[in-house]
Design a protein around this motif. Structure first.
Motif, PDB file in Angstrom:
ATOM      1  N   GLY A  83      10.587  22.991  34.187  1.00 61.05           N
ATOM      2  CA  GLY A  83      10.593  24.204  34.713  1.00 61.05           C
ATOM      3  C   GLY A  83       9.340  25.249  34.772  1.00 61.05           C
TER       4      GLY A  83
ATOM      5  N   LYS B 114      13.637  21.928  32.159  1.00 64.18           N
ATOM      6  CA  LYS B 114      14.909  21.549  32.852  1.00 64.18           C
ATOM      7  C   LYS B 114      15.836  20.819  31.898  1.00 64.18           C
ATOM      8  CE  LYS B 114      12.838  21.156  37.214  1.00 64.18           C
ATOM      9  NZ  LYS B 114      12.535  20.579  38.545  1.00 64.18           N
TER      10      LYS B 114
ATOM     11  N   GLU C   4      16.754  27.420  35.891  1.00 63.79           N
ATOM     12  CA  GLU C   4      16.533  26.208  36.360  1.00 63.79           C
ATOM     13  C   GLU C   4      18.026  25.549  36.839  1.00 63.79           C
ATOM     14  OE1 GLU C   4      13.695  24.946  36.895  1.00 63.79           O
ATOM     15  OE2 GLU C   4      12.758  26.452  36.064  1.00 63.79           O
TER      16      GLU C   4
END
Lengths: 214, 398
Positions: free
Chosen positions: A28, A52, A94
């Motif tokens: 991320g 993520k 995300e």
């Protein structure tokens, strides 16, 4: 950017802040928020690494004590600087953070939109059961988001305005207004001076940069 | 490998850099009026009952295009009762050079290490400005050259500290002091170089997932003096601060798991009368948005231990601490922190309540209440057993 908090009576309180974001390649994003006002919190800074998968990492720097504090993951649903925005509204965007469902197509403010529901993957730490998002079909810009609280009651609505295109590909809103339906307070975020490709690297997003942020 | 900034981050619609102009000049700071009101009569002859004070801490900051910067932060307080508390200090006066993969800070600066809430055990670079407050959170500016190397595998910091700062202590007319005054004008040193001894420190810190940790080695003049009971030239009993040469290894660890924050600080020090281990461990648990409101409630629990037991120079030699933090997350940034400290081997305990809020955009009002209960005669708290007090501060930030 400037954040204006308004209560029911219309009393205003203003916060000025700056932010830097670095897009993640495999994981991320990394972002740094620096507070300029109110003056008693000037120089405070907030560093976050979104992931993520799994929990995000967040730190807060308090300049008076020169101290970096880790923030517990659960805090993401907490209020950001007393505003109606939660920390998770700023981070945690995300794609992998949510599961999605198309609900319907609808015209919103004369634009053809997809209405999509998204559900947080990490239900334990999110303040929301679901979010309903209005995305225009043309450019996939988010115009409106309804946030539903843990009891699945409508909590907040976010409305975006003043989209502009940068570098011929990035659409950015100039104004974001969050209305809390339960306490009738609003928070408005006015964003100016967008800059892209400014040469930021990972080194701009570590504890050293957090401590020297001014 | 080129890095781009693109559309992500805030709400998926913001993602950006909103940058300040390249070169920055900033003038900021605060001016504060303070009153400390003590509930009981002074215990020692010569002590004034209450005190008021005025403090000023302006800051000038300049940043160049390349990110290097200059900071100047003087501090001054004028106190109505205690001449030692009327003092001036340069908190910061330094130049930060931002290099490619390194940072050098040269001048007077402040550095904090540690994770615990009630005890600041491993923090060592800066001397405590004890006349400011008994919580030991206020520090004197420390002359230093600091080299910092941030790497993917952690951050290495090396400190060269060419000039030592002596701890400040309340004077004869001040409250919250030891029975015999600390004679700060006749401090002694183990090293012949006295305050010019070259102290060194190195620290490695890193974040691995949910874990933040730091480990350091310090060699030089101990910040915490041994207080030697002696008679001054008038035959009055005084305490002479004696600064030994010490070696100290310190560790601080912080682990986050959901709502829990786990904290640990530990140190091993040699060079004083007795080599010892000290440690503090604990947790902070946060209930976020209690009852669908914006109120956050935090519970803090800590335990501090020192192998020197009652010979320890610290109050926290074998103590348990509990705290309750309330953060309503309102526009005025109201905060409450209730703290309770209990010695586990004797009857002594202490309680504190801290509250603060903003008024308008620039004013901040802070309130603190401290109480000391059943202080055992062997506990360092016994010296201030009559000094329960309320502290009110009104600050204007600019």
């Amino acid at each position: 950017m400037r954040m204006i908090l308004r209560n029911k009576k219309g009393d205003e309180s203003i916060r000025e802040l700056r932010t830097k974001t670095l897009e993640g390649k495999e994981d991320g994003d990394k972002s740094l928020l620096i507070f300029d006002s109110p003056k008693d919190v000037q120089g405070s800074a907030f560093l976050s690494f979104t992931h993520k998968k799994g929990d995000d990492d967040q730190w807060l720097y308090l300049p008076a004590l020169k101290r970096v504090k880790r923030i517990s993951t659960r805090n993401q649903s907490g209020s950001f600087m007393g505003s109606e925005f939660a920390y998770e509204d700023f981070t945690s965007q995300e794609i992998e953070k949510y599961t999605y469902q198309w609900i319907r197509d609808e015209v919103y403010q004369e634009k053809e939109c997809f209405v999509v529901e998204r559900y947080p993957v990490n239900k334990k730490y999110s303040g929301y059961t679901r979010q309903v998002v209005w995305l225009d079909k043309e450019e996939y810009r988010e115009w409106k988001i309804d946030y539903y609280d843990r009891k699945d009651k409508l909590l907040k609505t976010l409305m975006a305005e003043g989209y502009e295109k940068y570098l011929d590909k990035h659409w950015r809103a100039g104004k974001l207004k969050m209305v809390n339906h339960q306490n009738e307070k609003t928070s408005e975020l006015l964003i100016t001076n967008y800059a892209f490709q400014t040469g930021l690297t990972d080194e701009d997003f570590n504890q050293n940069s957090l401590k020297r942020a001014k | 490998m080129k890095t781009r900034i693109i559309a992500t981050g805030f709400l998926g619609v913001v993602g950006l850099v909103t940058l300040a102009p390249a070169a920055v000049d900033k003038f900021s700071g605060y001016v504060e009026v303070e009153g400390r009101f003590f509930f009981r009569d002074p215990l020692y002859e010569g002590q004034r009952e209450n005190n008021g004070s005025l403090a000023l801490e302006p800051e000038y900051y300049h940043e160049w295009d390349n990110g290097s910067s200059f900071t100047f932060t003087p501090f001054a307080r004028a106190d109505t009762a205690d001449t030692e508390r009327t003092h001036f200090d340069i908190r910061e006066l330094n130049y930060l050079h931002l290099g490619d993969g390194y940072e050098v800070r040269a001048g007077v600066s402040k550095v904090f290490w540690g994770v615990a809430e009630f005890v600041h055990l491993v923090d060592i670079i800066n001397q405590t400005d004890l006349v400011e407050h008994l919580d030991e959170e206020q520090k004197l500016g420390q002359p230093m050259v600091q080299l910092s190397l941030p790497r993917e595998w952690g951050v290495v910091d090396v400190f060269v500290l060419p000039w030592f700062r002596e701890r400040t202590f309340p004077g004869g007319k001040g409250r919250l002091r030891t029975e015999s005054e600390v004679d700060v004008d006749h401090a002694r040193y183990e090293s012949g170089a006295e305050e010019h001894h070259l102290d060194l420190a190195a620290r490695y810190s890193h974040t691995i997932g949910d874990l933040d940790f730091g480990i350091y080695q310090f060699r030089g003049t101990g910040r915490e003096p041994t207080l030697l009971p002696e008679l001054d030239k008038h035959g009055k009993p005084v305490l002479i601060p004696y600064y030994e040469q010490i070696c100290q290894t310190g560790l601080d660890v912080q682990l986050v798991t959901g709502q829990w924050l786990w904290k640990l600080e530990g140190l091993y020090r040699t060079g004083q009368e007795e080599d010892f281990f000290g440690g503090v461990g604990g947790f902070e648990y946060t209930f976020v948005g209690v009852c669908q409101s914006k109120l956050d409630v935090g519970l803090v629990g800590e335990y501090a231990y020192d192998t020197r037991c009652d010979d320890a120079t610290t109050v926290f030699q074998n103590d348990a601490m509990a705290g309750l933090r309330l953060t309503p997350n309102d526009a005025a940034s109201t905060e409450f922190l209730l703290g309770y400290m209990k010695d586990t081997q004797n009857s002594s305990s202490a309680m504190s309540l801290e509250a603060s809020r903003r008024f308008g955009e620039n004013w901040k009002l802070s309130l603190e209440i401290w109480g000391f209960f059943d202080t055992a005669s062997e506990d360092p708290l016994a010296a201030i057993r009559q000094d329960d007090f309320i502290r009110v501060r009104l600050a204007y930030y600019f």
